[in-house]
Design an enzyme around this catalytic site. Structure first.
Site, PDB file in Angstrom:
ATOM      1  N   ASP A 547       0.813  -1.208   0.000  1.00 13.74           N
ATOM      2  CA  ASP A 547       0.000   0.000   0.000  1.00 13.74           C
ATOM      3  C   ASP A 547       0.849   1.261   0.000  1.00 13.74           C
ATOM      4  O   ASP A 547       0.408   2.322  -0.425  1.00 13.74           O
ATOM      5  CB  ASP A 547      -0.952   0.012   1.203  1.00 13.74           C
ATOM      6  CG  ASP A 547      -0.201   0.052   2.517  1.00 13.74           C
ATOM      7  OD1 ASP A 547       0.691  -0.796   2.692  1.00 13.74           O
ATOM      8  OD2 ASP A 547      -0.497   0.921   3.341  1.00 13.74           O
ATOM      9  N   MET A 549       3.879   1.323  -1.578  1.00 16.09           N
ATOM     10  CA  MET A 549       4.540   1.394  -2.874  1.00 16.09           C
ATOM     11  C   MET A 549       3.631   2.030  -3.924  1.00 16.09           C
ATOM     12  O   MET A 549       4.102   2.603  -4.892  1.00 16.09           O
ATOM     13  CB  MET A 549       4.965  -0.009  -3.331  1.00 16.09           C
ATOM     14  CG  MET A 549       6.186  -0.535  -2.602  1.00 16.09           C
ATOM     15  SD  MET A 549       6.769  -2.078  -3.305  1.00 16.09           S
ATOM     16  CE  MET A 549       5.627  -3.240  -2.608  1.00 16.09           C
ATOM     17  N   CYS A 550       2.327   1.911  -3.743  1.00 19.69           N
ATOM     18  CA  CYS A 550       1.371   2.535  -4.651  1.00 19.69           C
ATOM     19  C   CYS A 550       0.771   3.761  -3.962  1.00 19.69           C
ATOM     20  O   CYS A 550       0.608   3.772  -2.738  1.00 19.69           O
ATOM     21  CB  CYS A 550       0.253   1.568  -5.025  1.00 19.69           C
ATOM     22  SG  CYS A 550       0.830   0.092  -5.879  1.00 19.69           S
ATOM     23  N   THR A 551       0.448   4.765  -4.748  1.00 21.85           N
ATOM     24  CA  THR A 551      -0.215   5.949  -4.199  1.00 21.85           C
ATOM     25  C   THR A 551      -1.686   5.615  -4.029  1.00 21.85           C
ATOM     26  O   THR A 551      -2.463   5.653  -4.976  1.00 21.85           O
ATOM     27  CB  THR A 551      -0.039   7.155  -5.130  1.00 21.85           C
ATOM     28  OG1 THR A 551       1.348   7.368  -5.357  1.00 21.85           O
ATOM     29  CG2 THR A 551      -0.633   8.398  -4.508  1.00 21.85           C
ATOM     30  N   VAL A 552      -2.049   5.240  -2.801  1.00 19.45           N
ATOM     31  CA  VAL A 552      -3.431   4.863  -2.524  1.00 19.45           C
ATOM     32  C   VAL A 552      -4.229   6.140  -2.290  1.00 19.45           C
ATOM     33  O   VAL A 552      -4.072   6.815  -1.273  1.00 19.45           O
ATOM     34  CB  VAL A 552      -3.514   3.936  -1.294  1.00 19.45           C
ATOM     35  CG1 VAL A 552      -4.974   3.555  -1.022  1.00 19.45           C
ATOM     36  CG2 VAL A 552      -2.677   2.692  -1.517  1.00 19.45           C
TER      37      VAL A 552
END
Length: 689
Positions: A547, A549-552
């Site tokens: 979560d 590593m990705c732009t949530v």
């Protein structure tokens, strides 16, 4: 008596005809130069009123051709009459120039003459032809019209009274009848007479031999729809009508009364009738009657705009090249905006701004689209990633095919997508990594040379652009462009996303020799992305969970933040102080002060920071002052970068506490810790509860 002078026809070619000819050449004609039927039309002569003198000015006698002229069932617009013709398109400019134009003209003149003698039909009297060469690579069309008209020998003469107003001789009733007849007739020629009961009648010229059997010479009229608005000179179609009459009825046409029909308005008692009547005569002999069937000479090649016999050229490249058509159309909204709402909006200043987008992900894609909407023509992408399967649904410049085979490089792919959207955009993508603090450069020649190359490339790109957007997905990746951009006094715009919050800001400008703005107030030194931090940027990427590593973030947040960043740029470019524009001071409620007009551009306010809260659908304008110990924009950091260059940057990348030591943040931190430790804290006992 005065000789009759005729107003020649002129071609009026609608641009859509060339579009149609292009399709015809490619799909039908190909290498054939065979004649193609073409139908033109002309209207009653028209005038315009001179605003200064109040006098009527006659417009040229135009024969109009358009795309519909190639259609076999072409019908002239209401109030117009048709003229048959043909078009021959040659394959090369050399063939166009070398064609035997005299022979071609004589063939067409002979066709008209033969048609008169064989059929007694007037349908071909206004026949014309045009030769063309279509340069489809450059969208240039060379053309030359000819309107064959027979020369009368001897010439026709008109009585001393000249052309007289028809309503004075015919009366309102007879003019009304003729007007009604022409509304239901498509023929440009007609006869007017009276029947055995003395009532006015009208008929085709083809009935000349029998039509006037019950009409006295004084009531016999030969009329034609006159494309000439010149009161002294009738239009070109009359020449061939006169030749037709002399060829077929030489013994009874040495003196004829001609009606020049020039009225378009519905009849009324107070109408200003423009139609004219004149009596034409021609000297006749027995020899002339016997030679009536001999074709007279003909003239009719159209003159070019210089008044010489020669072809014309239509350059439709700006209209027919789709890229140029798009260039005209994409800015329509902006031009209408300036026309109707903001006359002082400087669109050229926006369109000429060169924008560098560091990051071609969700924010980068939306920023690029918004910049194109504002007319920006130079957009450059920098990104090191490749398109993955999770990207296309969130990043509008990518599609599923871009993810295959490991994915295309994002920067190059985004640039290619912009080209597909608008070919006129100047865009390129660079796949490269941006060295970052907290991410040491391995001490080997290969790694050092690559880092040095990346830094040099980034410096070059920032130097070549006017505005830099920081749209990366980590805090530390924004440090190097912040330093370089501040040193080069570029516009830096930053956009960062949370789950349902965003931050958009413009970095403050470095001190300038201009100490005051357009309003006389001192420039306000605004902060950058790092001015509010007392910790230098460090590694935030290692050991991140999925979560992290990705732009949530909420899907609607990125386009809002991206559009906001672009709108701030547009407002900043319109501000008289540009890069040094002061933001509106916030009020006690946290909203901007709307009363301070001195901080506005023609587009409104130019905020320093906007922090948005999507869960509240609210945006809060903030103002942050520059910090003299900032690790991104302080003079200490900028001077160290400008004097030491890559060596200083390498220390920032490799040494964990270098930036804190350089700016004095380490001492500030130590002093803060010491101050906290010196405070005597009272411990609460059990009895205090």
């Amino acid at each position: 008596m005065p000789l009759v002078q005729f107003a020649p026809l002129s071609s009026l070619v609608q641009p859509v005809l060339w579009h149609k000819l292009t399709d015809l050449k490619i799909d039908v004609l190909k290498l054939s130069d065979a004649a193609v039927p073409l139908t033109g039309s002309y209207t009653i002569g028209r005038t315009i009123k001179d605003r200064e003198t109040g006098q009527d000015i006659a417009l040229p006698c135009n024969l109009t051709v358009g795309a519909e002229s190639f259609e076999s069932d072409f019908k002239a617009p209401h109030g117009s009459v048709t003229a048959p013709g043909m078009l021959r398109n040659f394959n090369t400019i050399e063939e166009f120039k070398a064609v035997d134009k005299t022979a071609l003209f004589n063939e067409e003149a002979q066709l008209i003459w033969d048609h008169i003698l064989k059929t007694r039909d007037t349908a071909q009297l206004n026949r014309f032809f045009v030769i063309t060469f279509a340069d489809l690579k450059k969208y240039k069309y060379y053309y030359w019209f000819a309107f064959p008209a027979f020369v009368a020998k001897p010439a026709w003469e008109i009585g001393d009274d000249g052309w007289k107003r028809a309503h004075a001789e015919l009366g309102i009733e007879q003019l009304t009848f003729i007007h009604s007849h022409l509304r239901n007739s498509a023929s440009p020629y007609f006869l007017v007479g009276k029947d055995t009961f003395g009532k006015v009648k009208a008929g085709p010229v083809e009935d000349y031999s029998s039509f006037f059997s019950s009409t006295g010479p004084e009531d016999q009229l030969i009329g034609f729809v006159d494309p000439s608005a010149d009161p002294a000179n009738p239009g070109w179609p009359l020449r061939n009508l006169l030749a037709y009459l002399r060829a077929l009825y030489p013994s009874s046409t040495s003196s004829i009364k001609i009606l020049r029909w020039r009225d378009t308005e519905a009849p009324s008692p107070n109408a200003q009738w423009k139609s004219q009547i004149g009596t034409l005569t021609i000297a006749t002999t027995t020899e002339a009657i016997s030679e009536a069937n001999t074709r007279p000479t003909a003239v009719g090649w159209e003159k070019n705009p210089q008044g010489k016999l020669g072809p014309r050229m239509a350059d439709l490249a700006p209209m027919m090249d789709p890229s140029r058509l798009a260039a005209q159309a994409v800015d329509l909204n902006l031009k209408l905006m300036r026309w109707r709402i903001l006359p002082s909006l400087d669109l050229d200043k926006i369109s000429s701004t060169r924008c560098l987008l560091l990051g071609a992900g969700t924010l980068g894609c939306y920023v690029a689209r918004a910049l194109m909407g504002w007319g920006v023509r130079t957009i450059t992408f920098v990104d090191s990633a490749k398109v993955s399967f999770s990207n296309p649904v969130r990043q509008p410049l990518f599609v599923f095919e871009d993810c295959l085979d490991g994915g295309k490089p994002k920067a190059e792919c985004a640039a290619a997508s912009l080209k597909k959207i608008f070919p006129g955009i100047n865009t390129v993508g660079h796949s490269m990594s941006i060295p970052m603090p907290g991410h040491p450069i391995p001490n080997n020649p290969t790694s050092l040379n690559q880092a040095k190359s990346d830094v040099a490339k980034l410096e070059q790109l920032i130097d070549e652009h006017d505005a830099v957007f920081l749209l990366m997905d980590s805090r530390e990746s924004r440090w190097l462009p912040t330093v370089v951009g501040a040193s080069k006094k570029k516009i830096i715009l930053n956009a960062a996303l949370g789950f349902d919050t965003y931050l958009v800001m413009r970095h403050g400008a470095r001190a300038s020799s201009l100490t005051t703005g357009h309003d006389g107030k001192p420039h306000q030194k605004l902060g950058c992305y790092y001015c509010n931090d007392i910790v230098a940027p460090a590694d935030s990427l290692t050991d991140r969970t999925l979560d992290q590593m990705c732009t949530v973030t909420r899907p609607g947040l990125a386009p809002i933040a991206a559009a906001t960043a672009v709108e701030i740029l547009a407002s900043l470019l319109q501000h008289p102080d540009g890069l040094y524009a002061s933001p509106p001071p916030p009020t006690t409620t946290g909203s901007a002060n709307m009363d301070d007009e001195s901080t506005n551009s023609v587009l409104g306010q130019v905020p320093h920071q906007l922090r948005g809260f999507l869960n509240q659908f609210r945006a809060m304008p903030l103002v942050g002052a520059a910090y003299d110990k900032c690790t991104g924009c302080s003079e200490t950091v900028l001077k160290a970068y400008e004097t030491q260059g890559f060596d200083m940057l390498l220390k920032a990348f490799n040494e964990t506490k270098y930036l804190e030591k350089l700016t004095g943040l380490d001492k500030l931190f130590d002093e803060s810790e010491a101050a906290l430790e010196s405070v005597e804290w009272e411990e609460e006992g059990e009895d205090d509860f």
